[in-house]
Design an enzyme around this catalytic site. Structure first.
Site, PDB file in Angstrom:
ATOM      1  N   THR A   8       0.823  -1.216   0.000  1.00  0.00           N
ATOM      2  CA  THR A   8       0.000   0.000   0.000  1.00  0.00           C
ATOM      3  C   THR A   8       0.853   1.259   0.000  1.00  0.00           C
ATOM      4  OG1 THR A   8      -1.756  -1.191   1.119  1.00  0.00           O
ATOM      5  CG2 THR A   8      -1.819   1.198   1.291  1.00  0.00           C
ATOM      6  N   ASP A  85       1.145  -6.614   5.221  1.00  0.00           N
ATOM      7  CA  ASP A  85       0.565  -7.927   5.588  1.00  0.00           C
ATOM      8  C   ASP A  85       1.619  -8.964   5.957  1.00  0.00           C
ATOM      9  OD1 ASP A  85      -1.777  -6.691   4.960  1.00  0.00           O
ATOM     10  OD2 ASP A  85      -2.243  -7.917   3.201  1.00  0.00           O
ATOM     11  N   LYS A 163       2.119  -8.135  12.691  1.00  0.00           N
ATOM     12  CA  LYS A 163       0.931  -7.352  12.352  1.00  0.00           C
ATOM     13  C   LYS A 163      -0.238  -7.925  13.143  1.00  0.00           C
ATOM     14  CE  LYS A 163      -1.850  -5.547   8.596  1.00  0.00           C
ATOM     15  NZ  LYS A 163      -2.008  -5.270   7.170  1.00  0.00           N
TER      16      LYS A 163
HETATM   17  N1  ASP Z   1      -2.200  -5.921   1.117  1.00  0.00           N
HETATM   18  C1  ASP Z   1      -1.155  -4.956   1.349  1.00  0.00           C
HETATM   19  C2  ASP Z   1       0.170  -5.672   1.360  1.00  0.00           C
HETATM   20  O1  ASP Z   1       0.567  -6.234   2.340  1.00  0.00           O
HETATM   21  C3  ASP Z   1      -1.418  -4.204   2.591  1.00  0.00           C
HETATM   22  C4  ASP Z   1      -0.437  -3.136   2.927  1.00  0.00           C
HETATM   23  O2  ASP Z   1       0.494  -2.818   2.246  1.00  0.00           O
HETATM   24  O3  ASP Z   1      -0.640  -2.544   3.990  1.00  0.00           O
HETATM   25  O4  ASP Z   1       0.832  -5.665   0.362  1.00  0.00           O
END
Ligand code: ASP
Length: 362
Positions: A8, A85, A163
């Site tokens: 993200t 993640d 996390k």
């Molecule tokens: N789904 C994303 C990832 O882990 C979530 C994030 O970046 O916070 O790549």
């Protein structure tokens, strides 16, 4: 040096589909967060553009090698932009693959993309770059949003971090210990002193061994033994059990675990409570499970034990050597004791904790 892997922090919302898509390269991020220019001379390199569930050995190895090259070239600090993640998985494997670095290696991500008003991307990135450029903690750490307020991030040791919330910005916790430091755009405040300090040399040990045929067995009541047999049949060489309580599984699994151990599968026990230690001497059942060939892994987090077993089995198949590697801490993946304040203090989001932190900072 800022390496981008995706997530993200390198994304913006696609308003047509509502999807979060990888869009901003680290270079573009640098452009949109001008504060970074006051902190350091930043170079960026986009290694990957993936959401972090797609990270795996190929990416870990390349990342570790590139970090090694940059350290040899004399870089002052490294930041790794990464999806949140599986950031704790990558932090763990990097800790094992990149040992004794002379400079900070700071992983950073964001829970909300940078085009959202509540985004944590800029603050996390500024603080991570500060920790990498100016900080004294030369270890693999995770730099993410602290409790509730926008005031600071916490630096978590790469082997003790996890996390813990799917959407809160303050999602990372140091488990069974206290975080290493608080970082704000203006200062870095260590919360402890037992960390490896920055050095002037360019030495680092890179060991990218990795065996893929390892799994985590998350125990649930009535797990059937055939699942363990299937792993042996499929050629799995290592199993990390996330057992109940102090480290338990049901009786019907015992013969299957014994068969697996006899077939040369390396089996380690961790706890699905996350906080606390495996303690297999308390109940008769624990002693019995150890008798089958299952090795207790102290307070190593299941994902960390998984990464360490992949790394250990990439180097050797000798049970005693694997055990030596597994049970010799590289960087606090097992600790001697849990501090009395490791469970909540510094990391919670309750007013008492905030007040406590403020009083410390005064
Ligand atoms: N789904 C994303 C990832 O882990 C979530 C994030 O970046 O916070 O790549």
């Amino acid at each position: 040096m800022l390496f981008g892997t995706g997530g993200t922090i390198a994304s913006r919302l696609d308003y047509r589909t509502g999807a979060v898509i990888p869009a901003f390269s680290p270079g573009e991020l640098y452009g949109s967060v001008p504060e970074l220019a006051n902190l350091c001379n930043l170079r960026t390199e986009k290694l990957y553009g993936v959401f972090s569930e797609n990270m795996g050995p190929e990416q870990y190895i390349k990342l570790a090698q590139r970090i090694g090259e940059e350290i040899a070239n004399g870089v002052d600090g490294i930041v790794v932009g990464h999806g949140t993640d599986t950031m704790h998985h990558t932090a763990a494997i990097l800790t094992f693959m990149v040992q004794n670095p002379p400079v900070p290696i700071v992983m950073v991500g964001s829970q909300r993309s940078s085009d959202r008003p509540s985004s944590d991307a800029a603050l996390n990135l500024i603080n991570a770059v500060k920790a990498a450029a100016e900080g004294d903690i030369a270890e693999v750490v995770v730099c993410m949003f602290g409790p509730t307020s926008d005031e600071y991030c916490l630096l978590h040791r790469g082997t003790r971090v996890r996390k813990m919330h799917s959407s809160y910005r303050s999602t990372f916790r140091t488990i069974s210990d206290v975080p290493l430091a608080m970082v704000s755009p203006t200062q870095i405040t260590p919360l402890r002193t037992d960390y490896r300090r920055r050095r002037k040399d360019h030495n680092v040990t890179i060991n990218t061994a990795f065996e893929e045929k390892v799994t985590i067995l998350y125990y649930y009541p009535n797990m059937l033994p055939d699942i363990v047999d299937a792993m042996v049949e499929k050629g799995y060489r290592g199993i990390v059990i996330a057992g109940t309580g102090l480290g338990h599984v049901n009786k019907p699994l015992y013969p299957a675990l014994e068969r697996a151990a006899k077939a040369g599968v390396h089996i380690y026990m961790t706890v699905q409570t996350l906080w606390g230690y495996v303690q297999m001497y308390v109940y008769e059942t624990g002693r019995e499970i150890m008798g089958l060939g299952v090795v207790p892994a102290a307070n190593m987090l299941p994902e960390v034990a998984y990464m360490k077993l992949c790394w250990a089995l990439g180097q050797t198949d000798d049970p005693e050597e694997v055990k030596r590697i597994m049970l010799t801490p590289v960087s606090d993946e097992t600790t001697l004791r849990e501090p009395y304040n490791g469970y909540l203090i510094y990391q919670g989001a309750i007013p008492e904790v905030q007040e406590f932190i403020r009083s410390i900072r005064r």
